[in-house]
Design a protein around this motif. Structure first.
Motif, mmCIF file in Angstrom:
data_model
loop_
_atom_site.group_PDB
_atom_site.id
_atom_site.type_symbol
_atom_site.label_atom_id
_atom_site.label_comp_id
_atom_site.label_asym_id
_atom_site.label_seq_id
_atom_site.Cartn_x
_atom_site.Cartn_y
_atom_site.Cartn_z
ATOM 1 N N VAL A 23 15.466 19.100 4.229
ATOM 2 C CA VAL A 23 16.198 18.124 5.035
ATOM 3 C C VAL A 23 17.579 17.942 4.433
ATOM 4 C CG1 VAL A 23 16.308 15.725 5.789
ATOM 5 C CG2 VAL A 23 14.102 16.908 5.728
ATOM 6 N N ILE A 24 18.590 18.237 5.224
ATOM 7 C CA ILE A 24 19.966 18.028 4.790
ATOM 8 C C ILE A 24 20.554 17.017 5.760
ATOM 9 C CG2 ILE A 24 22.218 19.114 4.381
ATOM 10 C CD1 ILE A 24 19.462 21.515 4.592
ATOM 11 N N TYR A 25 20.718 15.783 5.288
ATOM 12 C CA TYR A 25 21.209 14.754 6.215
ATOM 13 C C TYR A 25 22.655 14.411 5.895
ATOM 14 C CZ TYR A 25 19.759 11.815 2.297
ATOM 15 O OH TYR A 25 19.593 11.287 1.046
ATOM 16 N N ALA A 26 23.370 14.072 6.945
ATOM 17 C CA ALA A 26 24.785 13.781 6.806
ATOM 18 C C ALA A 26 24.987 12.333 6.388
ATOM 19 C CB ALA A 26 25.480 14.047 8.123
ATOM 20 N N VAL A 27 25.878 12.126 5.447
ATOM 21 C CA VAL A 27 26.213 10.775 4.997
ATOM 22 C C VAL A 27 27.681 10.517 5.309
ATOM 23 C CG1 VAL A 27 26.321 9.219 3.025
ATOM 24 C CG2 VAL A 27 24.545 10.980 3.127
ATOM 25 N N ARG A 28 27.924 9.434 6.059
ATOM 26 C CA ARG A 28 29.311 9.134 6.441
ATOM 27 C C ARG A 28 30.112 8.633 5.266
ATOM 28 N NH1 ARG A 28 26.663 5.785 11.248
ATOM 29 N NH2 ARG A 28 25.434 7.586 11.768
ATOM 30 N N LYS A 29 31.326 9.152 5.134
ATOM 31 C CA LYS A 29 32.194 8.663 4.059
ATOM 32 C C LYS A 29 32.639 7.252 4.374
ATOM 33 C CE LYS A 29 34.103 12.804 2.183
ATOM 34 N NZ LYS A 29 35.100 13.711 2.698
ATOM 35 N N LYS A 30 33.113 7.051 5.570
ATOM 36 C CA LYS A 30 33.391 5.664 5.978
ATOM 37 C C LYS A 30 33.126 5.526 7.467
ATOM 38 C CE LYS A 30 38.405 6.205 6.503
ATOM 39 N NZ LYS A 30 38.982 7.283 5.775
ATOM 40 N N ARG A 31 32.744 4.309 7.829
ATOM 41 C CA ARG A 31 32.431 4.077 9.220
ATOM 42 C C ARG A 31 33.663 3.617 9.977
ATOM 43 N NH1 ARG A 31 27.249 3.367 11.343
ATOM 44 N NH2 ARG A 31 25.665 3.730 9.771
ATOM 45 N N LYS A 60 8.873 1.962 1.943
ATOM 46 C CA LYS A 60 8.962 2.961 0.872
ATOM 47 C C LYS A 60 9.976 4.034 1.245
ATOM 48 C CE LYS A 60 4.258 2.167 -0.681
ATOM 49 N NZ LYS A 60 3.684 1.388 0.431
ATOM 50 N N LEU A 61 10.755 3.764 2.272
ATOM 51 C CA LEU A 61 11.710 4.774 2.738
ATOM 52 C C LEU A 61 12.970 4.792 1.889
ATOM 53 C CD1 LEU A 61 11.582 4.265 6.596
ATOM 54 C CD2 LEU A 61 10.500 6.064 5.258
ATOM 55 N N GLU A 62 13.549 5.947 1.766
ATOM 56 C CA GLU A 62 14.811 6.116 1.065
ATOM 57 C C GLU A 62 15.836 6.595 2.074
ATOM 58 O OE1 GLU A 62 16.062 5.800 -1.989
ATOM 59 O OE2 GLU A 62 14.252 4.838 -2.771
ATOM 60 N N ILE A 63 16.389 5.675 2.831
ATOM 61 C CA ILE A 63 17.422 6.087 3.785
ATOM 62 C C ILE A 63 18.747 5.480 3.341
ATOM 63 C CG2 ILE A 63 18.095 6.153 6.205
ATOM 64 C CD1 ILE A 63 15.265 5.562 6.958
ATOM 65 N N PRO A 64 19.691 6.322 2.940
ATOM 66 C CA PRO A 64 20.975 5.777 2.516
ATOM 67 C C PRO A 64 21.660 5.037 3.662
ATOM 68 C CG PRO A 64 20.791 8.111 2.024
ATOM 69 C CD PRO A 64 19.649 7.771 2.886
ATOM 70 N N VAL A 65 22.443 4.030 3.286
ATOM 71 C CA VAL A 65 23.073 3.168 4.286
ATOM 72 C C VAL A 65 23.848 3.960 5.330
ATOM 73 C CG1 VAL A 65 24.768 1.348 4.604
ATOM 74 C CG2 VAL A 65 23.222 1.278 2.663
ATOM 75 N N ASP A 66 24.584 4.952 4.877
ATOM 76 C CA ASP A 66 25.488 5.603 5.803
ATOM 77 C C ASP A 66 24.977 6.917 6.365
ATOM 78 O OD1 ASP A 66 27.612 3.816 6.196
ATOM 79 O OD2 ASP A 66 28.123 4.078 4.093
ATOM 80 N N SER A 67 23.676 7.003 6.599
ATOM 81 C CA SER A 67 23.175 8.213 7.251
ATOM 82 C C SER A 67 22.463 7.829 8.539
ATOM 83 C CB SER A 67 22.225 8.958 6.330
ATOM 84 O OG SER A 67 21.034 8.235 6.186
ATOM 85 N N GLY A 68 22.452 8.758 9.480
ATOM 86 C CA GLY A 68 21.802 8.497 10.764
ATOM 87 C C GLY A 68 20.869 9.635 11.088
ATOM 88 N N ASP A 69 20.829 10.027 12.352
ATOM 89 C CA ASP A 69 19.952 11.131 12.731
ATOM 90 C C ASP A 69 20.606 12.493 12.510
ATOM 91 O OD1 ASP A 69 17.764 9.594 13.484
ATOM 92 O OD2 ASP A 69 18.682 9.131 15.409
ATOM 93 N N PHE A 70 21.921 12.500 12.359
ATOM 94 C CA PHE A 70 22.665 13.747 12.172
ATOM 95 C C PHE A 70 22.154 14.465 10.922
ATOM 96 C CE2 PHE A 70 27.153 15.587 11.174
ATOM 97 C CZ PHE A 70 26.774 16.803 11.727
ATOM 98 N N SER A 71 21.531 15.621 11.118
ATOM 99 C CA SER A 71 20.942 16.331 9.979
ATOM 100 C C SER A 71 20.548 17.750 10.364
ATOM 101 C CB SER A 71 19.690 15.590 9.508
ATOM 102 O OG SER A 71 18.797 15.411 10.594
ATOM 103 N N LEU A 72 20.294 18.539 9.348
ATOM 104 C CA LEU A 72 19.718 19.865 9.537
ATOM 105 C C LEU A 72 18.321 19.816 8.933
ATOM 106 C CD1 LEU A 72 20.403 22.870 10.418
ATOM 107 C CD2 LEU A 72 20.778 23.305 7.988
#
Ligand code: UDP
Ligand code: MG
Length: 321
Positions: free
Chosen positions: A121-129, A151-163
């Motif tokens: 899973v390679i998920y995109a993290v936004r630099k700034k919103r 128990k999820l680890e979802i960084p604040v600035d990531s969404g569904d955009f991913s490979l």
């Protein structure tokens, strides 16, 4: 291009995106032509009311690199993506992105090497919103809360955009839960995951299709599907109030028996009654959120209905759009 299975699918849900559609196809075509990878696009029409479906139809009938799926009505972004996942034919991986070009499709070239390095899973993290102040705060609070109570680890600035790799796609296809929070499910599967920073662009054309209501319902799905904390919270609240009342009861009894003081205070009584009435209603509401999800789940309806789809320039199912 041939009709063989591609290495990569780009999965794009579209809801009333006629304004941005031509730009989207242009950008995607460029990416596919420039890439050494074999890429095909799967677009999902989420019951658009404008001309989106017709535009998709035209492209897919002419160009076999574009598969189109037409849902029978608007099911929402998360379900549209679910439908798309079910139609994946890529052998290696799937990239999930928005149709408004906020998620640059060119990033496939940046993400793909990580797949080769063994990440699933390679998920995109936004630099700034680039969003309103209110939305930024709301997102921050939500992901902080979610991280604490699940128990999820979802960084604040990531969404569904991913490979995501083919095997993660297969895993996610097997999860048929009715209320869906895909980025949570994507985290739940495990394997090796990595966030890659990127600059999120502005929506190219049209307005956001995510209403505050849809956003709120997504947030609630995140919380109630991945956390038992709200239920535990009720129990803890119960234990706390019982303890406090017991102490107060003993105090009052001692006062009455030894000092003959009978407690007075109409106002205090009313406040306590209203307070606990409120607490109980909220508690029932929290229980209701879980019961509602069980209710929809046990019905076991299909998650979506497909009106028709076009693959390899051939139309299947009812063509009336
Ligand atoms: N979308 C969808 N169904 C919906 C709402 C949105 O398929 O009910 C699609 C929309 O067309 C877009 C993506 O989901 O491709 C993200 O939506 P949007 O850009 O409006 O959300 P935002 O970027 O504002 O969060
Ligand atoms: Mg957008």
């Amino acid at each position: 291009m041939n009709n063989l299975e591609p290495q990569i699918n780009l999965l794009i849900p579209l809801y009333n995106e006629e304004e941005v559609f031509d730009k989207l196809i242009e950008r995607l075509s460029k990416v596919m032509e420039a890439s050494p990878l074999s890429i095909k696009v799967i677009m999902i029409d989420d019951g658009s009311l404008d001309n989106t479906a017709e535009l998709m139809r035209k492209v897919s009938l002419q160009d076999d690199r574009f598969t189109s799926i037409f849902l029978s009505r608007n099911f929402g972004h998360q379900i549209a993506l679910t439908a798309g996942l079910d139609y994946v034919d890529a052998t290696e991986a799937v990239m999930i992105l928005d149709g408004d070009l906020q998620d640059p499709p060119e990033l496939i070239e940046d993400f793909y090497p990580y797949l080769k390095k063994g990440y699933d899973v390679i998920y995109a993290v936004r630099k700034k919103r680039k969003e309103s102040f209110f939305k930024i705060i709301a997102y921050k609070v939500f992901y902080k809360v979610l991280k604490r109570i699940s128990k999820l680890e979802i960084p604040v600035d990531s969404g569904d955009f991913s490979l995501i790799s083919r095997r993660v796609v297969n895993d996610m296809i097997r999860m048929r839960e009715e209320s869906r929070f895909l980025r949570g499910m994507r985290n739940w599967v495990g394997y090796k995951q990595i966030g890659v920073e990127y600059e999120r662009e502005e929506r190219q054309e049209g307005d956001s299709k995510y209403t505050i209501r849809k956003l709120l319902s997504l947030a609630l799905n995140g919380i109630f599907n991945f956390s038992e904390y709200p239920i535990k919270f009720i129990s803890n609240l119960g234990i706390l109030t019982v303890t406090v009342s017991l102490v107060y009861l003993i105090y009052t009894l001692i006062k009455k028996i030894f000092f003959g003081v009978v407690p007075e205070g109409f106002t205090g009584t009313i406040i306590v009654i209203i307070l606990f009435g409120g607490v109980q209603l909220i508690s029932i509401g929290i229980l209701g959120e879980y019961i509602l999800r069980i209710f929809f789940q046990v019905k076991n309806r299909p998650l979506y209905l497909v009106k028709s789809h076009i693959k390899n320039k051939e139309e299947h199912g009812s063509a009336i759009l």
